[in-house]
Write an enzyme that holds these catalytic residues in place. Sequence first.
Site, mmCIF file in Angstrom:
data_model
loop_
_atom_site.group_PDB
_atom_site.id
_atom_site.type_symbol
_atom_site.label_atom_id
_atom_site.label_comp_id
_atom_site.label_asym_id
_atom_site.label_seq_id
_atom_site.Cartn_x
_atom_site.Cartn_y
_atom_site.Cartn_z
ATOM 1 N N GLY A 1 0.832 -1.203 0.000
ATOM 2 C CA GLY A 1 0.000 0.000 0.000
ATOM 3 C C GLY A 1 0.868 1.254 0.000
ATOM 4 O O GLY A 1 2.095 1.181 0.043
ATOM 5 N N GLN A 2 0.223 2.421 -0.036
ATOM 6 C CA GLN A 2 0.964 3.685 -0.164
ATOM 7 C C GLN A 2 1.907 3.921 1.018
ATOM 8 O O GLN A 2 3.097 4.154 0.858
ATOM 9 C CB GLN A 2 -0.020 4.857 -0.208
ATOM 10 C CG GLN A 2 -1.002 4.837 -1.333
ATOM 11 C CD GLN A 2 -1.798 6.125 -1.345
ATOM 12 O OE1 GLN A 2 -1.305 7.142 -1.804
ATOM 13 N NE2 GLN A 2 -3.016 6.100 -0.815
ATOM 14 N N ALA A 30 -5.040 -1.715 5.761
ATOM 15 C CA ALA A 30 -6.430 -1.445 6.142
ATOM 16 C C ALA A 30 -7.335 -1.752 4.967
ATOM 17 O O ALA A 30 -6.867 -1.861 3.822
ATOM 18 C CB ALA A 30 -6.586 0.025 6.546
ATOM 19 N N THR A 33 -9.393 0.104 2.793
ATOM 20 C CA THR A 33 -9.436 1.561 2.554
ATOM 21 C C THR A 33 -10.433 1.986 1.472
ATOM 22 O O THR A 33 -10.501 3.168 1.146
ATOM 23 C CB THR A 33 -8.032 2.080 2.149
ATOM 24 O OG1 THR A 33 -7.572 1.315 1.035
ATOM 25 C CG2 THR A 33 -7.048 1.975 3.291
ATOM 26 N N THR A 81 -7.806 7.588 10.837
ATOM 27 C CA THR A 81 -8.314 8.487 9.800
ATOM 28 C C THR A 81 -9.105 9.676 10.354
ATOM 29 O O THR A 81 -9.704 9.587 11.436
ATOM 30 C CB THR A 81 -9.225 7.664 8.850
ATOM 31 O OG1 THR A 81 -9.932 8.544 7.985
ATOM 32 C CG2 THR A 81 -10.262 6.859 9.613
ATOM 33 N N ASP A 82 -9.119 10.744 9.573
ATOM 34 C CA ASP A 82 -10.002 11.888 9.820
ATOM 35 C C ASP A 82 -11.476 11.472 9.807
ATOM 36 O O ASP A 82 -12.327 12.156 10.379
ATOM 37 C CB ASP A 82 -9.759 12.964 8.752
ATOM 38 C CG ASP A 82 -9.773 12.408 7.327
ATOM 39 O OD1 ASP A 82 -9.359 11.246 7.141
ATOM 40 O OD2 ASP A 82 -10.217 13.118 6.408
ATOM 41 N N TYR A 119 -16.667 2.849 6.752
ATOM 42 C CA TYR A 119 -15.194 2.850 6.883
ATOM 43 C C TYR A 119 -14.779 3.559 8.182
ATOM 44 O O TYR A 119 -13.992 3.022 8.960
ATOM 45 C CB TYR A 119 -14.592 3.557 5.655
ATOM 46 C CG TYR A 119 -13.131 3.908 5.785
ATOM 47 C CD1 TYR A 119 -12.149 2.929 5.668
ATOM 48 C CD2 TYR A 119 -12.725 5.233 6.002
ATOM 49 C CE1 TYR A 119 -10.808 3.258 5.773
ATOM 50 C CE2 TYR A 119 -11.384 5.567 6.112
ATOM 51 C CZ TYR A 119 -10.427 4.571 5.995
ATOM 52 O OH TYR A 119 -9.093 4.907 6.115
ATOM 53 N N LYS A 130 -12.830 1.920 11.403
ATOM 54 C CA LYS A 130 -11.526 2.446 11.840
ATOM 55 C C LYS A 130 -11.608 2.881 13.303
ATOM 56 O O LYS A 130 -10.665 2.692 14.068
ATOM 57 C CB LYS A 130 -11.084 3.608 10.949
ATOM 58 C CG LYS A 130 -10.712 3.234 9.519
ATOM 59 C CD LYS A 130 -9.489 2.329 9.398
ATOM 60 C CE LYS A 130 -8.202 3.017 9.735
ATOM 61 N NZ LYS A 130 -7.030 2.126 9.500
ATOM 62 N N TRP A 160 -6.464 12.045 3.578
ATOM 63 C CA TRP A 160 -6.285 12.345 2.153
ATOM 64 C C TRP A 160 -4.896 11.917 1.659
ATOM 65 O O TRP A 160 -4.138 12.711 1.108
ATOM 66 C CB TRP A 160 -6.503 13.841 1.883
ATOM 67 C CG TRP A 160 -7.856 14.383 2.244
ATOM 68 C CD1 TRP A 160 -8.797 13.808 3.051
ATOM 69 C CD2 TRP A 160 -8.409 15.640 1.820
ATOM 70 N NE1 TRP A 160 -9.895 14.630 3.141
ATOM 71 C CE2 TRP A 160 -9.685 15.760 2.409
ATOM 72 C CE3 TRP A 160 -7.950 16.669 1.011
ATOM 73 C CZ2 TRP A 160 -10.497 16.870 2.198
ATOM 74 C CZ3 TRP A 160 -8.758 17.784 0.809
ATOM 75 C CH2 TRP A 160 -10.019 17.872 1.392
HETATM 76 N N1 NAP Z 1 -5.757 6.479 1.709
HETATM 77 C C1 NAP Z 1 -6.250 7.509 2.390
HETATM 78 O O1 NAP Z 1 -6.661 8.525 1.807
HETATM 79 C C2 NAP Z 1 -6.292 7.469 3.885
HETATM 80 C C3 NAP Z 1 -6.893 8.544 4.580
HETATM 81 C C4 NAP Z 1 -6.917 8.503 5.985
HETATM 82 C C5 NAP Z 1 -6.360 7.435 6.651
HETATM 83 N N2 NAP Z 1 -5.795 6.412 5.951
HETATM 84 C C6 NAP Z 1 -5.239 5.281 6.718
HETATM 85 O O2 NAP Z 1 -3.838 5.253 6.460
HETATM 86 C C7 NAP Z 1 -3.384 3.897 6.454
HETATM 87 C C8 NAP Z 1 -2.586 3.631 5.188
HETATM 88 O O3 NAP Z 1 -3.433 3.817 4.061
HETATM 89 P P1 NAP Z 1 -2.894 3.614 2.575
HETATM 90 O O4 NAP Z 1 -3.456 4.716 1.754
HETATM 91 O O5 NAP Z 1 -1.425 3.351 2.572
HETATM 92 O O6 NAP Z 1 -3.657 2.268 2.171
HETATM 93 P P2 NAP Z 1 -3.636 1.501 0.783
HETATM 94 O O7 NAP Z 1 -2.667 2.143 -0.168
HETATM 95 O O8 NAP Z 1 -5.049 1.316 0.353
HETATM 96 O O9 NAP Z 1 -3.021 0.086 1.178
HETATM 97 C C9 NAP Z 1 -3.746 -0.814 1.971
HETATM 98 C C10 NAP Z 1 -2.851 -1.994 2.269
HETATM 99 O O10 NAP Z 1 -3.607 -2.905 3.070
HETATM 100 C C11 NAP Z 1 -3.452 -4.200 2.500
HETATM 101 N N3 NAP Z 1 -4.603 -5.040 2.731
HETATM 102 C C12 NAP Z 1 -5.913 -4.760 2.539
HETATM 103 N N4 NAP Z 1 -6.671 -5.852 2.801
HETATM 104 C C13 NAP Z 1 -5.805 -6.835 3.152
HETATM 105 C C14 NAP Z 1 -5.959 -8.188 3.545
HETATM 106 N N5 NAP Z 1 -7.163 -8.783 3.603
HETATM 107 N N6 NAP Z 1 -4.843 -8.897 3.866
HETATM 108 C C15 NAP Z 1 -3.611 -8.342 3.790
HETATM 109 N N7 NAP Z 1 -3.402 -7.068 3.408
HETATM 110 C C16 NAP Z 1 -4.487 -6.325 3.102
HETATM 111 C C17 NAP Z 1 -3.293 -3.951 1.001
HETATM 112 O O11 NAP Z 1 -2.739 -5.111 0.424
HETATM 113 P P3 NAP Z 1 -3.060 -5.510 -1.106
HETATM 114 O O12 NAP Z 1 -2.066 -4.719 -1.936
HETATM 115 O O13 NAP Z 1 -2.800 -6.974 -1.144
HETATM 116 O O14 NAP Z 1 -4.488 -5.124 -1.391
HETATM 117 C C18 NAP Z 1 -2.354 -2.757 1.028
HETATM 118 O O15 NAP Z 1 -1.022 -3.168 1.201
HETATM 119 C C19 NAP Z 1 -4.634 3.030 6.632
HETATM 120 O O16 NAP Z 1 -4.766 2.710 7.986
HETATM 121 C C20 NAP Z 1 -5.771 3.941 6.247
HETATM 122 O O17 NAP Z 1 -6.977 3.597 6.912
HETATM 123 C C21 NAP Z 1 -5.731 6.410 4.601
#
Ligand code: NAP
Length: 307
Positions: free
Chosen positions: A10-11, A61, A63, A102-103, A132, A136, A157
């Site tokens: 993930g990111q 997560a 997401t 998250t926000d 979501y 969270k 974001w």
């Molecule tokens: N993205 C946003 O805008 C945002 C905003 C606020 C907070 N956050 C929080 O910030 C954190 C990081 O977010 P991010 O943007 O980096 O997330 P992301 O890019 O969507 O990556 C999610 C990661 O979780 C893994 N995952 C999901 N389901 C899974 C499962 N069943 N088993 C194993 N791995 C699994 C995904 O693996 P796969 O590649 O295999 O799918 C991926 O590596 C999270 O806690 C998110 O809630 C994100």
Amino acid sequence: MRILLTGSTGQVGNALLSTLQRLDHNEIIAPQRAQMDLSNPDQVRQLIQDIKPDLIINPAAYTAVDKAEAEANLAQTINGDIPSIMAEEIKKIGGALIHYSTDYVFDGSKHAEDGSLIAYTEEDQTAPINVYGKTKLAGEQAIIASNCNHLILRTSWVYSTFGKNFLLTMLRLANEREELKIVNDQWGAPTWAGWIAQATTDIVSQWQTASMSQDWWKEYGGTYNFTSGGTTNWCGFAQEIMRQADVKRLLKKNAPVVLGIPSTDYPTPAKRPVNSILSSDKLRDKFGIQPPAWQDALAACLEPINN
Ligand SMILES: NC(=O)c1ccc[n+]([C@@H]2O[C@H](COP(=O)([O-])OP(=O)(O)OC[C@H]3O[C@@H](n4cnc5c(N)ncnc54)[C@H](OP(=O)(O)O)[C@@H]3O)[C@@H](O)[C@H]2O)c1
């Protein structure tokens, strides 16, 4: 220190994979979904017991904010139940858990008497308005209830040049369209995954400098807002992307015109908070970490693709 890192595809997890390398005496174990499926609580529990990490960092997560409305059980397992298991197991080992939230745990209604929006602090009442956000929040609450050594870092974001996010969507649309209509009545701070990873690594390094002491968590553990500085809306973010990205060179065409629209013109399955602005005062006061202005972080993120 043995670190179990989730979500490395993930990111944030992918960015952490590089920033954590700069720590000394560090072993990073980053299982992917095939080895550690977060929809399988028994497998996750067993893996933690086998690895016995000093630290779990959990950016993984569910997401997909809109899809979560139809997949509430799966989102609850990954975002709510798994952090609970991680907290329980890491407490048994005497290690620590760094978890991201998250926000969207807030309803976005915080404002002053004159109607202007006020930043949420860590102490403000949570009240998520979509599935979501609810899942969270369940994760946050389980970690706090477990009383394990923990940090909950609430970000917003998130974007990077990797994975699925608003920045890459805007660059794709810029290639396809001459005009973009983007929501301009939801406010927050776009936050670069690269900065989240750097700042997290700084914190881990501070714990290492304190000889990984258990007492450190009494002083520094807890919930922190973890976003860029400044505020914009999605339309403002899109306009800044078009201003900063070298669209002409990247896409061999002019950047599209970006126009603002109300959320009512762009209905989505999940409701979004109007106010997603999070104050970073506690992060600065406790850890001495000053988040960059969101525009500066965007420039740092775009640097490798602009040059
Ligand atoms: N993205 C946003 O805008 C945002 C905003 C606020 C907070 N956050 C929080 O910030 C954190 C990081 O977010 P991010 O943007 O980096 O997330 P992301 O890019 O969507 O990556 C999610 C990661 O979780 C893994 N995952 C999901 N389901 C899974 C499962 N069943 N088993 C194993 N791995 C699994 C995904 O693996 P796969 O590649 O295999 O799918 C991926 O590596 C999270 O806690 C998110 O809630 C994100």
